[in-house]
Each structure stands twice: as structure tokens, then as C-alpha cells.
Design a protein around this motif. Structure first.
Motif, PDB file in Angstrom:
ATOM      1  N   CYS A  78       0.836  -1.216   0.000  1.00  0.00           N
ATOM      2  CA  CYS A  78       0.000   0.000   0.000  1.00  0.00           C
ATOM      3  C   CYS A  78       0.861   1.253   0.000  1.00  0.00           C
ATOM      4  O   CYS A  78       0.493   2.266  -0.594  1.00  0.00           O
ATOM      5  CB  CYS A  78      -0.935  -0.005   1.200  1.00  0.00           C
ATOM      6  SG  CYS A  78      -0.092  -0.140   2.781  1.00  0.00           S
ATOM      7  N   ILE A  79       2.032   1.159   0.672  1.00  0.00           N
ATOM      8  CA  ILE A  79       2.920   2.324   0.703  1.00  0.00           C
ATOM      9  C   ILE A  79       3.416   2.596  -0.717  1.00  0.00           C
ATOM     10  O   ILE A  79       3.507   3.731  -1.158  1.00  0.00           O
ATOM     11  CB  ILE A  79       4.104   2.082   1.674  1.00  0.00           C
ATOM     12  CG1 ILE A  79       3.563   1.714   3.064  1.00  0.00           C
ATOM     13  CG2 ILE A  79       5.002   3.301   1.726  1.00  0.00           C
ATOM     14  CD1 ILE A  79       4.642   1.419   4.095  1.00  0.00           C
ATOM     15  N   GLN A  80       3.707   1.491  -1.451  1.00  0.00           N
ATOM     16  CA  GLN A  80       4.125   1.641  -2.845  1.00  0.00           C
ATOM     17  C   GLN A  80       2.971   2.155  -3.698  1.00  0.00           C
ATOM     18  O   GLN A  80       3.185   2.892  -4.660  1.00  0.00           O
ATOM     19  CB  GLN A  80       4.589   0.287  -3.419  1.00  0.00           C
ATOM     20  CG  GLN A  80       5.679  -0.411  -2.645  1.00  0.00           C
ATOM     21  CD  GLN A  80       7.032   0.245  -2.807  1.00  0.00           C
ATOM     22  OE1 GLN A  80       7.154   1.293  -3.433  1.00  0.00           O
ATOM     23  NE2 GLN A  80       8.045  -0.358  -2.226  1.00  0.00           N
ATOM     24  N   GLY A  81       1.761   1.734  -3.366  1.00  0.00           N
ATOM     25  CA  GLY A  81       0.619   2.058  -4.208  1.00  0.00           C
ATOM     26  C   GLY A  81       0.098   3.479  -4.045  1.00  0.00           C
ATOM     27  O   GLY A  81      -0.600   3.990  -4.916  1.00  0.00           O
ATOM     28  N   CYS A  82       0.424   4.122  -2.929  1.00  0.00           N
ATOM     29  CA  CYS A  82      -0.084   5.482  -2.699  1.00  0.00           C
ATOM     30  C   CYS A  82       0.714   6.488  -3.515  1.00  0.00           C
ATOM     31  O   CYS A  82       1.915   6.612  -3.337  1.00  0.00           O
ATOM     32  CB  CYS A  82       0.007   5.851  -1.225  1.00  0.00           C
ATOM     33  SG  CYS A  82      -0.442   7.575  -0.938  1.00  0.00           S
ATOM     34  N   PRO A  83       0.058   7.217  -4.421  1.00  0.00           N
ATOM     35  CA  PRO A  83       0.790   8.172  -5.264  1.00  0.00           C
ATOM     36  C   PRO A  83       1.214   9.432  -4.517  1.00  0.00           C
ATOM     37  O   PRO A  83       1.951  10.244  -5.053  1.00  0.00           O
ATOM     38  CB  PRO A  83      -0.224   8.546  -6.355  1.00  0.00           C
ATOM     39  CG  PRO A  83      -1.399   7.651  -6.164  1.00  0.00           C
ATOM     40  CD  PRO A  83      -1.372   7.189  -4.749  1.00  0.00           C
ATOM     41  N   TYR A  84       0.734   9.603  -3.286  1.00  0.00           N
ATOM     42  CA  TYR A  84       0.944  10.866  -2.580  1.00  0.00           C
ATOM     43  C   TYR A  84       1.959  10.757  -1.445  1.00  0.00           C
ATOM     44  O   TYR A  84       2.196  11.729  -0.742  1.00  0.00           O
ATOM     45  CB  TYR A  84      -0.405  11.352  -2.024  1.00  0.00           C
ATOM     46  CG  TYR A  84      -1.464  11.443  -3.097  1.00  0.00           C
ATOM     47  CD1 TYR A  84      -1.446  12.481  -4.025  1.00  0.00           C
ATOM     48  CD2 TYR A  84      -2.448  10.469  -3.217  1.00  0.00           C
ATOM     49  CE1 TYR A  84      -2.393  12.552  -5.035  1.00  0.00           C
ATOM     50  CE2 TYR A  84      -3.401  10.538  -4.227  1.00  0.00           C
ATOM     51  CZ  TYR A  84      -3.374  11.582  -5.123  1.00  0.00           C
ATOM     52  OH  TYR A  84      -4.308  11.642  -6.121  1.00  0.00           O
ATOM     53  N   GLY A  85       2.515   9.584  -1.240  1.00  0.00           N
ATOM     54  CA  GLY A  85       3.484   9.416  -0.154  1.00  0.00           C
ATOM     55  C   GLY A  85       2.861   9.609   1.208  1.00  0.00           C
ATOM     56  O   GLY A  85       3.519  10.035   2.150  1.00  0.00           O
ATOM     57  N   ALA A  86       1.569   9.297   1.319  1.00  0.00           N
ATOM     58  CA  ALA A  86       0.866   9.566   2.570  1.00  0.00           C
ATOM     59  C   ALA A  86       1.012   8.435   3.577  1.00  0.00           C
ATOM     60  O   ALA A  86       0.665   8.601   4.734  1.00  0.00           O
ATOM     61  CB  ALA A  86      -0.617   9.807   2.287  1.00  0.00           C
ATOM     62  N   ARG A  87       1.511   7.289   3.131  1.00  0.00           N
ATOM     63  CA  ARG A  87       1.611   6.146   4.041  1.00  0.00           C
ATOM     64  C   ARG A  87       3.041   5.912   4.494  1.00  0.00           C
ATOM     65  O   ARG A  87       3.985   6.284   3.812  1.00  0.00           O
ATOM     66  CB  ARG A  87       1.093   4.889   3.335  1.00  0.00           C
ATOM     67  CG  ARG A  87      -0.405   4.850   3.245  1.00  0.00           C
ATOM     68  CD  ARG A  87      -0.869   3.663   2.439  1.00  0.00           C
ATOM     69  NE  ARG A  87      -2.305   3.501   2.593  1.00  0.00           N
ATOM     70  CZ  ARG A  87      -2.866   2.581   3.360  1.00  0.00           C
ATOM     71  NH1 ARG A  87      -2.120   1.705   4.016  1.00  0.00           N
ATOM     72  NH2 ARG A  87      -4.162   2.499   3.467  1.00  0.00           N
ATOM     73  N   TYR A  88       3.173   5.290   5.644  1.00  0.00           N
ATOM     74  CA  TYR A  88       4.504   4.961   6.138  1.00  0.00           C
ATOM     75  C   TYR A  88       4.439   3.650   6.903  1.00  0.00           C
ATOM     76  O   TYR A  88       3.357   3.126   7.191  1.00  0.00           O
ATOM     77  CB  TYR A  88       5.043   6.082   7.033  1.00  0.00           C
ATOM     78  CG  TYR A  88       4.207   6.372   8.247  1.00  0.00           C
ATOM     79  CD1 TYR A  88       3.182   7.314   8.194  1.00  0.00           C
ATOM     80  CD2 TYR A  88       4.421   5.703   9.448  1.00  0.00           C
ATOM     81  CE1 TYR A  88       2.398   7.574   9.311  1.00  0.00           C
ATOM     82  CE2 TYR A  88       3.652   5.970  10.571  1.00  0.00           C
ATOM     83  CZ  TYR A  88       2.635   6.905  10.490  1.00  0.00           C
ATOM     84  OH  TYR A  88       1.856   7.155  11.590  1.00  0.00           O
ATOM     85  N   PHE A  89       5.612   3.124   7.223  1.00  0.00           N
ATOM     86  CA  PHE A  89       5.673   1.868   7.958  1.00  0.00           C
ATOM     87  C   PHE A  89       5.851   2.175   9.429  1.00  0.00           C
ATOM     88  O   PHE A  89       6.765   2.899   9.822  1.00  0.00           O
ATOM     89  CB  PHE A  89       6.828   1.008   7.435  1.00  0.00           C
ATOM     90  CG  PHE A  89       6.803  -0.396   7.962  1.00  0.00           C
ATOM     91  CD1 PHE A  89       5.867  -1.308   7.497  1.00  0.00           C
ATOM     92  CD2 PHE A  89       7.718  -0.806   8.923  1.00  0.00           C
ATOM     93  CE1 PHE A  89       5.839  -2.603   7.983  1.00  0.00           C
ATOM     94  CE2 PHE A  89       7.691  -2.103   9.408  1.00  0.00           C
ATOM     95  CZ  PHE A  89       6.759  -3.006   8.940  1.00  0.00           C
ATOM     96  N   ASN A  90       4.954   1.638  10.237  1.00  0.00           N
ATOM     97  CA  ASN A  90       5.013   1.851  11.677  1.00  0.00           C
ATOM     98  C   ASN A  90       5.939   0.781  12.274  1.00  0.00           C
ATOM     99  O   ASN A  90       5.590  -0.391  12.325  1.00  0.00           O
ATOM    100  CB  ASN A  90       3.597   1.733  12.259  1.00  0.00           C
ATOM    101  CG  ASN A  90       3.553   2.010  13.739  1.00  0.00           C
ATOM    102  OD1 ASN A  90       4.442   1.614  14.491  1.00  0.00           O
ATOM    103  ND2 ASN A  90       2.503   2.683  14.166  1.00  0.00           N
ATOM    104  N   THR A  91       7.133   1.209  12.701  1.00  0.00           N
ATOM    105  CA  THR A  91       8.131   0.233  13.126  1.00  0.00           C
ATOM    106  C   THR A  91       7.754  -0.447  14.439  1.00  0.00           C
ATOM    107  O   THR A  91       8.220  -1.537  14.734  1.00  0.00           O
ATOM    108  CB  THR A  91       9.518   0.893  13.292  1.00  0.00           C
ATOM    109  OG1 THR A  91       9.342   2.110  14.007  1.00  0.00           O
ATOM    110  CG2 THR A  91      10.147   1.172  11.949  1.00  0.00           C
ATOM    111  N   GLU A  92       6.897   0.218  15.210  1.00  0.00           N
ATOM    112  CA  GLU A  92       6.494  -0.384  16.479  1.00  0.00           C
ATOM    113  C   GLU A  92       5.441  -1.471  16.243  1.00  0.00           C
ATOM    114  O   GLU A  92       5.572  -2.600  16.722  1.00  0.00           O
ATOM    115  CB  GLU A  92       5.947   0.705  17.399  1.00  0.00           C
ATOM    116  CG  GLU A  92       5.811   0.259  18.825  1.00  0.00           C
ATOM    117  CD  GLU A  92       4.991   1.260  19.626  1.00  0.00           C
ATOM    118  OE1 GLU A  92       4.240   0.816  20.490  1.00  0.00           O
ATOM    119  OE2 GLU A  92       5.107   2.478  19.353  1.00  0.00           O
TER     120      GLU A  92
END
Lengths: 394, 256
Positions: free
Chosen positions: B167-181
Motif C-alpha cells: 500500500c505504501i508503494q501504491g499510494c501516489p501521494y506518499g501519505a503512508r509509512y511503515f510503523n516500526t512499532e
């Protein structure tokens, strides 16, 4: 440090590269699987007799790599313990959700194909051995010992039908991996309908190259003469698929540059700066152009088998490196451009980490160990050493 | 100046008490800013709402309070480069070159590193998840762990996400990130825990100039509908067909 790795503007969340070297490995491994399988079906389906020596060996190679194909993915998942949900609750609009099913189906096809083509050997081993060996082979034979002419003929017919199913599933297994990238409209470097075809062609190329190398190495280790007819035939197919592969790869780049859409500036920067060496140098020159010329020469030179074998070996090594570079350029390259189309970032591989180079090397080593074990249980050498072309090396 | 331990404790206590009192005051203010216009204790029916967001780029001053408020409200780690919302600064130089930046997602504001006389025009653009009507992130999730709610918000089920990052790759707006916790994908929720209680998202609440507006698209009198009815608006990357629900006033062609 960070500042040097980033050029222009990247979205703040893009500072971290999401898909690491392990995700480069995944299409590389499935590609080798698909390629090796398709090489074996040249004999099993299309009846290319000259491929016969390596046909069964190719199936074992495909299986060995197929068994590790899930490893890079599971290692990469943030929640590997939930990975199985992809089988239980697949979300069908996702290209990725098909993985579990396509993979399982293909695994069954490959295992059945191997079983059918080795059944005669398995039964003979079961009948002629004692103790745990007898038990192992009897179990492998599923305690069915009919190897009458009719039974074997039926096996062969079934194996052929299965291989016919196997080709589209191999194509699907890998074409689908291409679609995982090709279907992402957010990423202009990935988003192209050609991606599945490019992945498939490079898969076939890499699988044949791997098979050639393993065949030569196996024969050298077993101190047996190489069947040059088989080798040249494999080299011939390698050459043909190289042409298809480079045509598609070039078509993609040329149409991108010709159409010059909004993203062309960042794509140009990617090609001329970020992945210039791995793309033009390794993927195209080393991985395609040099093998293309060498294999062309192999087709033209008369006799001189040792020289030709060396040229074919070099080509195969170069092709394997080139296809790895291709996977790298797609997976990593696509992430080195920002979706803001205004900047680039740099992936710096780490050696010791969960997603580092070390696990990648380990994962890539396992299939070879599996192959050694599998060829010990199911030796494919009979066909590889049968009717040797006694072409004296000059 | 030497401070004894006793004095230090005293000062510390005062600071803590003061901060607590301050929060109470802010909280009482916050309850006034209601999004749904209903009592915070009322039953929430997601069929009755369809949320939308308006960003007026002409009003934004780039103070970064929104980005800061978001991290505080949603416990987004301050020491990692992950953001649910951020502000971008665009500076078109005299030579025509466009400089874009968003240092630390604008949380610490911006510094003038280019002399004013070299700048032709400059503006700020707040960014946030677009909660698309046709969300590519939802499309690509292999297990359906990310989904669109009936009231138009795209959320992540943290107990279901496998952490594949597709999904992070699929978002064209860079709105997603990986929650390391959590080891899952993460993103802006439009402060779903607040809006379903009739409050505004933290970033909207924190904006001192009203550059961010949030409201119900189903309510003809809502703050967002008033702007949508009167202004000329645009969305980010409309050509991708994602149908964003964050609408921009005064969006420049340089903004992607």
C-alpha cells in the motif's frame, strides 16, 4: 549523510526505501523457476529431443528454487506470522493476493511432473533396495509399483498434459510478479503493461542460463563428457529469448522517452544518474549485448567445442548477472525516484540486518543445497549421461 | 546560576502543574470546535456522514503546527521520518528554478536559506492523506487490512495488516509509512477517534489561519461545502483517477 542520499524534493515519508534487496531476490528466484520449467517443457511438451538430457534435471532445479521463493517475502513481512492470511482472506483486487494460490498450484504441478517423470526410477529403487531406502522410495512411489509398459506410457501422456498446464502456470507465476509492479500507477517507472512480458522473457532467459551452467558444472563434477548438441540447443533458445527480452525492454524505454510525459525528467535522471551503471552497463551491455554477440558467434563457429562451451558459459554467467541487475533496476530503481517527481533517493544495502545482503546470500544459497539433496534422492544423471555425443573436444 | 535540588523539584512541579492546567484549558476550547455539530456523547452513525477536507494554500503560513499537533495527537514517533501530515514549501526563483522542501515535515517550521530578492514567488502547501474515493492503497492490499469506511475515511486494521508495504508503494501521494512499532502500514485517519465524537482533526484544530477545513460533504452547510460551492478547486494528481477528497484552493501547477 541523509542529505547526500537525497536529491531534489522527496515526500517526507519516502526517506526510507520500503522494498529491500530481498524483494529484488523474489522476482529473481521465481524467474529462475519459471525459466527452468519452460526449458524442461521444450522437451516434455514440444518434443525437442536434443533437450532431453537436461529435461528432468531442469524440473529438479525448478523445484529447488520454487521451495525458497517464499523465503524473501516472509523475511521481509513486518508481520510474517500473519502472512498466511493471504491464503485465508485474499483481497481479490490486489495483484499480490493471488500469490499464495498461484504459488501452491504451481508447486503441485511441478511436484507431480517430477513424480511422473521419475516414477519408473523410484519404483525400481524401491524394489531393489532394503531398509530405510526401501521405505523412502516406496513412500515416494506411493506404494504403487506398476511399471508395466502401459503404465509408463500413461505416465508419459499425463506428464505431457501436466506440462501443457505447467507452461501457462509458469508464465502466470512470473508474469503476475511483473504485474505486481506494472499495475502500480503511483510509480511511473513501474507502471507499464509491458512489465509482465518483460519479466517473463527475462525469466526464461535467466532460467535457461542457470540450467546451462548447472549442466556444465554437474558434468564436470561427474567427469562426464558434455552433450554438445544439447548445450548448443539450449544456447540457441537462450539467444532467441534474449532477442525477445531486449526488444521488450527497449520498447518500454523508447516509448517512455518518445512520449515524454510529465515524469520523463525524473526517469531521465534515474537512467542517467541513479541506475546508469546497473542499467546500461550491467543489464543491457553485460546481460544482453555481450551474450547476444557471443551466442551468435557460437552459432557461426564450426567445431572448437571447448571454446564454444566457454563462450556459452560466459554468456550464461553474464545473463544471470544481467537479469539480477534488471530485477534490481526495477525494484530498487523504481523506489529511488520520488513520487513527487521532483527528487531522487538512494538505497544503501546493509550487510548484517534482517533485510540485508547476508540473508539474501543465504536465501540464494539454499536452493543449491536443496538441489544437491534432491539429485541425490532422484538422480537425473541417467539421461544426462546417456547416449553421449562422443564429440572429442578439440 | 546554581539551583539546589529542592528548588529544581519545585520548578519542575510548577511546570508540570502548569502544563496540566494548560491542557485542560485547551481541551475546553477544543470541545467548541465541533465537526459534526452534534454532542460528543451522541451516538455516531457512519451512514449519516461523508467527510471531506479543504486546504486553502493561500492561507497557509507554514508554521507547521498542524504537523506537530498530528504527531502529538496520534503518537507518531517524533524521532523517525514518518508523517501523517506535513507542509511543503514551494519557492520559484528568479531564474525559473523551483525549490521544494519540507524539512522534518515542517514540524519545526521553515528557515530562510534563500535571499528574498532571489525569490519570484513562494507558497506553502499542506499535505495529508487524500482519503481517495478510489483508493489505490485499498485496491492493492493483499489481505484487505486497509479499507474505506462508510463515512469515507481510509483506515488500516493494525491487527490484520501483514506489513508487506504494498500500500505504501501504491499510494501516489506518499501519505503512508511503515510503523516500526506495530510493524504494519500506518497513515492519517483524519483523526477518526475525534471526528466520530464530533471533534475536528487535530491538524485542523491546530491551524491558526484556517488553511485547513474539515467537514461533512453530506451537510450542505458544512465548512467544506461552503468553500466547494464558491471557490475554484482542484485535487492532487487528478489524472490518476484516485478521486481524492482533499480539495485544494489555489493549487499551483508545480504541486504534485
Amino acid at each position: 549523510m541523509m542529505e547526500n542520499l537525497i536529491w531534489g524534493y522527496v515526500y517526507p515519508n519516502e526517506a526510507e526505501i520500503q522494498w529491500s534487496i530481498l524483494i529484488v531476490l523474489y522476482p529473481y528466484i521465481t524467474g529462475l523457476v519459471a525459466g527452468a520449467f519452460i526449458a524442461s517443457s521444450l522437451y516434455h511438451v514440444f518434443g525437442k529431443k536434443e533437450i532431453k538430457p537436461v529435461a528432468r534435471f531442469a524440473l529438479l532445479t525448478a523445484l529447488s528454487f520454487l521451495l525458497v521463493a517464499t523465503m524473501p517475502l516472509l523475511t521481509h513481512l513486518g508481520r510474517p506470522e500473519r502472512g498466511i492470511e493471504i491464503m485465508f482472506t485474499p483481497h481479490v483486487t490486489s495483484a499480490m493476493s493471488g500469490f499464495g494460490y498461484i504459488y501452491s498450484f504451481y508447486l503441485i504441478v511441478v511436484v507431480l511432473e517430477i513424480w511422473l517423470s521419475f516414477r519408473e526410477d523410484i519404483v525400481k529403487n524401491a524394489l531393489n533396495s532394503r531398509g530405510w531406502k526401501e521405505l523412502l522410495y516406496s513412500a515416494l512411489a506411493l506404494f504403487s509399483y506398476d511399471i508395466s509398459e502401459k503404465a509408463l506410457h500413461d505416465d508419459e501422456k499425463l506428464a505431457k498434459r501436466l506440462a501443457i498446464i505447467g507452461i501457462p502456470s509458469a508464465a502466470f507465476l512470473h508474469g503476475y510478479v511483473g504485474f505486481i509492479f506494472g499495475g502500480i500507477k503511483a510509480n511511473p517507472w513501474w507502471s507499464t503493461p509491458l512489465m509482465p512480458l518483460i519479466f517473463l522473457m527475462s525469466a526464461i532467459v535467466s532460467g535457461i542460463a542457470l540450467l546451462i551452467l548447472l549442466y556444465i558444472i554437474a558434468m564436470k563434477l561427474r567427469k562426464h563428457a558434455i552433450d554438445h548438441k544439447c548445450l548448443h540447443s539450449l544456447a540457441h533458445y537462450l539467444w532467441i529469448f534474449l532477442i525477445l527480452d531486449v526488444t521488450l525492454e527497449m520498447l518500454e524505454i523508447i516509448s517512455m522517452k518518445y512520449e515524454s510525459l510529465e515524469e520523463i525528467e525524473i526517469i531521465n535522471r534515474l537512467l542517467s544518474d541513479k541506475i546508469a551503471t546497473t542499467f546500461y552497463g550491467v543489464q543491457l551491455t553485460m546481460g544482453i549485448f555481450i551474450p547476444f554477440v557471443l551466442l551468435l558467434l557460437v552459432g557461426m563457429i564450426k567445431n572448437r567445442e571447448t571454446l564454444k562451451m566457454i563462450m556459452i558459459s560466459i554468456s550464461s554467467v553474464f545473463v544471470l548477472i544481467g537479469v539480477f541487475a534488471m530485477r534490481w533496476n526495477v525494484v530498487i530503481g523504481g523506489q529511488e525516484i520520488s513520487k513527487s517527481l521532483s527528487g531522487t533517493l538512494t538505497y544503501v544495502p546493509v550487510f548484517f540486518s534482517k533485510e540485508g545482503v547476508l540473508p539474501a546470500i543465504v536465501i540464494l544459497t539454499i536452493p543449491f543445497i536443496i538441489l544437491i539433496v534432491v539429485t541425490y534422492i532422484l538422480p537425473p544423471w541417467k539421461d544426462m549421461e546417456e547416449e553421449p555425443e562422443r564429440n572429442p573436444d578439440k | 546560576m546554581e539551583i539546589s535540588r529542592r528548588e529544581f523539584t519545585k520548578i519542575g512541579c510548577r511546570v508540570i502543574i502548569g502544563a496540566a492546567a494548560g491542557t485542560a484549558v485547551i481541551e475546553s476550547l477544543v470541545t467548541n470546535g465541533s465537526a459534526a455539530g452534534e454532542s460528543p456523547k451522541g451516538e455516531y452513525d457512519w451512514n449519516e456522514h461523508y467527510w471531506g477536507f479543504v486546504v486553502d494554500t493561500k492561507k497557509c503560513i507554514g508554521c507547521g503546527r498542524c504537523a506537530n499537533a498530528c504527531k502529538l495527537e496520534n503518537k507518531v514517533p517524533f524521532d523517525e521520518p514518518v508523517y501523517r501530515t506535513w507542509v511543503e514549501r514551494y519557492r520559484v526563483l528568479r531564474g525559473g528554478e523551483v525549490k521544494i522542501d519540507s524539512p522534518n515535515g515542517s514540524i519545526d517550521g521553515f528557515t530562510d536559506d534563500i535571499p528574498a530578492e532571489d525569490i519570484k514567488k513562494a507558497f506553502y502547501v499542506p499535505k495529508i492523506c487524500n482519503h481517495c474515493d478510489n483508493p489505490p492503497c485499498v485496491q492493492v492490499c493483499p489481505v484487505g487490512a486497509t479499507y474505506e469506511t462508510k463515512d469515507g475515511v481510509v483506515l488500516v486494521d493494525y491487527d490484520y495488516c501483514i506489513g508487506c508495504r504494498y500500500c505504501i508503494q501504491g499510494c501516489p501521494y506518499g501519505a503512508r509509512y511503515f510503523n516500526t512499532e506495530k510493524r504494519t502500514a500506518d497513515k492519517c485517519t483524519w483523526c477518526y477517534h475525534r471526528i466520530t465524537k464530533g471533534l475536528l482533526p487535530a491538524c485542523v484544530q491546530a491551524c491558526p489561519v484556517g488553511a485547513r477545513k474539515f467537514g461533512d460533504l453530506k451537510d450542505p452547510d458544512s465548512a467544506v461545502n461552503k468553500i466547494l460551492d464558491e471557490e475554484r478547486i482542484n485535487v492532487l494528481k487528478p489524472d490518476l483517477g484516485t478521486k481524492p477528497k482533499v480539495y485544494y484552493v489555489g493549487l499551483d501547477r508545480e504541486v504534485r
